[in-house]
Design a protein around this motif. Structure first.
Motif, PDB file in Angstrom:
ATOM      1  N   UNK A  46       0.860  -1.178   0.000  1.00 40.94           N
ATOM      2  CA  UNK A  46       0.000   0.000   0.000  1.00 40.94           C
ATOM      3  C   UNK A  46       0.891   1.221   0.000  1.00 40.94           C
ATOM      4  N   UNK A  47       0.281   2.374  -0.069  1.00 40.38           N
ATOM      5  CA  UNK A  47       1.087   3.584  -0.011  1.00 40.38           C
ATOM      6  C   UNK A  47       0.535   4.711  -0.854  1.00 40.38           C
ATOM      7  N   UNK A  48       1.295   5.779  -0.901  1.00 39.44           N
ATOM      8  CA  UNK A  48       0.915   6.972  -1.647  1.00 39.44           C
ATOM      9  C   UNK A  48       1.688   7.046  -2.960  1.00 39.44           C
ATOM     10  N   UNK A  49       0.966   7.402  -4.015  1.00 37.35           N
ATOM     11  CA  UNK A  49       1.588   7.661  -5.316  1.00 37.35           C
ATOM     12  C   UNK A  49       1.570   9.162  -5.535  1.00 37.35           C
ATOM     13  N   UNK A  50       2.704   9.701  -5.943  1.00 40.71           N
ATOM     14  CA  UNK A  50       2.814  11.138  -6.193  1.00 40.71           C
ATOM     15  C   UNK A  50       3.470  11.371  -7.547  1.00 40.71           C
ATOM     16  N   UNK A  51       3.035  12.414  -8.226  1.00 43.04           N
ATOM     17  CA  UNK A  51       3.611  12.742  -9.530  1.00 43.04           C
ATOM     18  C   UNK A  51       3.925  14.226  -9.597  1.00 43.04           C
ATOM     19  N   UNK A  52       4.857  14.558 -10.461  1.00 44.35           N
ATOM     20  CA  UNK A  52       5.120  15.952 -10.765  1.00 44.35           C
ATOM     21  C   UNK A  52       5.646  16.059 -12.185  1.00 44.35           C
ATOM     22  N   UNK A  53       5.388  17.187 -12.789  1.00 48.59           N
ATOM     23  CA  UNK A  53       5.882  17.427 -14.138  1.00 48.59           C
ATOM     24  C   UNK A  53       7.407  17.413 -14.119  1.00 48.59           C
ATOM     25  N   UNK A  54       7.980  16.789 -15.119  1.00 48.43           N
ATOM     26  CA  UNK A  54       9.433  16.647 -15.179  1.00 48.43           C
ATOM     27  C   UNK A  54      10.050  17.861 -15.856  1.00 48.43           C
ATOM     28  N   UNK A  55      11.202  18.267 -15.352  1.00 49.71           N
ATOM     29  CA  UNK A  55      11.930  19.379 -15.948  1.00 49.71           C
ATOM     30  C   UNK A  55      13.342  18.938 -16.295  1.00 49.71           C
ATOM     31  N   UNK A  56      13.820  19.349 -17.472  1.00 51.86           N
ATOM     32  CA  UNK A  56      15.202  19.058 -17.865  1.00 51.86           C
ATOM     33  C   UNK A  56      16.183  20.031 -17.231  1.00 51.86           C
ATOM     34  N   UNK A  57      15.635  21.070 -16.615  1.00 50.28           N
ATOM     35  CA  UNK A  57      16.474  22.063 -15.953  1.00 50.28           C
ATOM     36  C   UNK A  57      16.582  21.715 -14.472  1.00 50.28           C
TER      37      UNK A  57
END
Length: 259
Positions: free
Chosen positions: A12-23
């Protein structure tokens, strides 16, 4: 502690996402994916084999295998705006609530007309003629259902509308803050994904997964009417992150398990 002890796993657990940056100087916030009842990986394989023709019974004398792709699926149970935007290839726009004064709406006898914004039905809603000289009665001349105004057959609003061409009215109300998600308006954005998980079969010990570069596919199902709680199945591909060059470090994803 031995790495070979029993490690039965119920995850179980939390899924987190964020937009990826090349910088490297740009960091986007991690957004929660919300509750999910499944999260699984699959590694595709292109396998070539050579049969052994030198003896009866068959079998292979050689084989060669190469990884073709790494994919994962999540069955989201909480329709978070950010998750829905990912599944529908869009971005989230926050529309502030507030006073809406004299919105022009064309209404029809026995039919619905949609308002431009979502009304707060706990606040006063006023409907008048276009000259604002007549105020109509809620429940008699009109009703508000969701984001629409319904005109009953016996409403005084449409008494003179014998051709059902519609009658213009002005609606004044207070709108609610909303999230707008305009589907299929973005290319496939790359994200980072973090699974901050635990093993329920091992006293809740942490199991962490970092996926460095992922691309989501549009959802294949979005149930908006159902007899059970809705789910939003989404899939994504884990791509190589060429910025990772250290020996022994995966370009795809890393799993951390507490000893």
């Amino acid at each position: 502690m031995s790495q070979y002890r029993n490690r039965s796993f119920i995850g179980g657990g939390r899924i987190m996402i964020r937009q990826r940056s090349d910088n490297p100087a740009v960091n986007y916030p991690l957004y929660p994916f919300g509750n999910a009842d499944s999260f699984s990986f699959a590694i595709g394989e292109d396998k070539k084999t050579q049969r052994n023709f030198q003896q009866p019974g068959g079998g292979n004398i050689a084989s060669q295998s190469a990884i073709t792709d790494v994919t994962a699926t999540v069955n989201a149970l909480s329709l978070q705006p950010n998750v829905l935007a990912v599944a529908l290839r869009s971005l989230v726009k926050v529309v502030a609530g507030g006073a809406v004064a004299a919105e022009n709406v064309r209404v029809f006898k026995g039919a619905y007309s949609q308002l431009a914004k979502v009304p707060d039905t706990a606040q006063a809603i006023t409907v008048t003629n276009v000259d604002a000289t007549t105020t109509y009665m809620l429940g008699t001349d009109y009703t508000i259902q969701g984001t629409s105004i319904l005109i009953p057959e016996n409403s005084t609003i449409t008494t003179s509308d014998t051709t059902n061409a519609g009658v213009m009215v002005k609606v004044t109300y207070t709108s609610l803050e909303t999230y707008e998600i305009n589907a299929i308006t973005q290319a496939a954005i790359e994200y980072e994904l973090v699974f901050d998980g635990f093993n329920d079969a091992d006293n809740g010990k942490p199991t962490i997964v970092n996926c460095y570069r992922v691309k989501f596919s549009p959802t294949q199902a979005l149930d908006l009417i159902s007899e059970d709680f809705a789910a939003l199945p989404v899939t994504f591909e884990i791509l190589a992150d060429d910025s990772i060059v250290a020996t022994g470090e995966s370009k795809y994803f890393k799993v951390k398990m507490v000893a």
